[in-house]
Motif scaffolding. Structure first.
Motif, PDB file in Angstrom:
ATOM      1  N   THR A 104       0.842  -1.192   0.000  1.00 34.71           N
ATOM      2  CA  THR A 104       0.000   0.000   0.000  1.00 34.71           C
ATOM      3  C   THR A 104       0.881   1.247   0.000  1.00 34.71           C
TER       4      THR A 104
ATOM      5  N   GLN B 132      -4.709   6.171  -2.716  1.00 29.97           N
ATOM      6  CA  GLN B 132      -4.090   5.025  -2.061  1.00 29.97           C
ATOM      7  C   GLN B 132      -4.057   3.880  -3.047  1.00 29.97           C
ATOM      8  N   THR B 133      -2.868   3.378  -3.320  1.00 30.32           N
ATOM      9  CA  THR B 133      -2.713   2.260  -4.244  1.00 30.32           C
ATOM     10  C   THR B 133      -2.428   0.994  -3.443  1.00 30.32           C
TER      11      THR B 133
ATOM     12  N   HIS C  63      -3.405  -2.637  -1.678  1.00 26.30           N
ATOM     13  CA  HIS C  63      -4.557  -3.219  -0.982  1.00 26.30           C
ATOM     14  C   HIS C  63      -5.481  -2.105  -0.486  1.00 26.30           C
ATOM     15  N   GLY C  64      -6.772  -2.200  -0.771  1.00 28.68           N
ATOM     16  CA  GLY C  64      -7.728  -1.176  -0.343  1.00 28.68           C
ATOM     17  C   GLY C  64      -7.591   0.110  -1.129  1.00 28.68           C
ATOM     18  N   ALA C  65      -7.259   0.004  -2.413  1.00 30.85           N
ATOM     19  CA  ALA C  65      -7.017   1.181  -3.250  1.00 30.85           C
ATOM     20  C   ALA C  65      -8.259   2.071  -3.315  1.00 30.85           C
ATOM     21  N   ALA C  66      -8.050   3.379  -3.126  1.00 26.43           N
ATOM     22  CA  ALA C  66      -9.159   4.329  -3.114  1.00 26.43           C
ATOM     23  C   ALA C  66      -8.655   5.737  -3.389  1.00 26.43           C
TER      24      ALA C  66
ATOM     25  N   TYR D 297     -15.275  10.189  -2.441  1.00 28.83           N
ATOM     26  CA  TYR D 297     -14.570   8.948  -2.149  1.00 28.83           C
ATOM     27  C   TYR D 297     -14.948   7.932  -3.222  1.00 28.83           C
ATOM     28  N   VAL D 298     -13.942   7.265  -3.795  1.00 23.59           N
ATOM     29  CA  VAL D 298     -14.179   6.230  -4.799  1.00 23.59           C
ATOM     30  C   VAL D 298     -13.163   5.121  -4.582  1.00 23.59           C
ATOM     31  N   LYS D 299     -13.618   3.873  -4.593  1.00 19.70           N
ATOM     32  CA  LYS D 299     -12.693   2.740  -4.555  1.00 19.70           C
ATOM     33  C   LYS D 299     -12.131   2.537  -5.952  1.00 19.70           C
ATOM     34  N   LEU D 300     -10.860   2.199  -6.019  1.00 20.08           N
ATOM     35  CA  LEU D 300     -10.204   1.972  -7.303  1.00 20.08           C
ATOM     36  C   LEU D 300     -10.287   0.505  -7.691  1.00 20.08           C
ATOM     37  N   SER D 301     -10.339   0.291  -8.996  1.00 19.48           N
ATOM     38  CA  SER D 301     -10.341  -1.058  -9.532  1.00 19.48           C
ATOM     39  C   SER D 301      -9.216  -1.148 -10.552  1.00 19.48           C
TER      40      SER D 301
END
Length: 92
Positions: free
Chosen positions: A2, A21-22, A24-27, A39-43
């Protein structure tokens, strides 16, 4: 692993900060004047758009476009009546 990347820009008298944040738990978290407004979670490494509201009078909509990788993230603020602005990295 992370890792957090920080970006900051002052726009129309308001502070706009982005943390990407890249790993684990990227957002992506966007703060306007110190308050979380997006706030957005990354895929993966797909670009994302985060809609935010600037507390102008009257309030105005803006977007932060984030390209998370594959190398270092890249952020651009797009606000009404202004050219898109690349958000510079900020050492935290």
């Amino acid at each position: 692993m992370t890792r957090r990347h920080h970006f900051h820009l002052d726009h129309a008298g308001h502070s706009v900060s982005v943390t990407v944040q890249t790993g684990h738990g990227a957002a992506v978290v966007v703060l306007v004047d110190g308050k979380e407004t997006g706030y957005v979670k990354l895929s993966g490494d797909r670009p994302v758009t985060v809609a935010v509201e600037l507390p102008t009078d009257p309030p105005s909509q803006a977007v932060v476009r984030v390209t998370p990788g594959p190398d270092a993230p890249h952020c651009v603020l797009e606000a009404p009546g202004a050219e898109p602005q690349v958000m510079p990295p900020r050492a935290y």
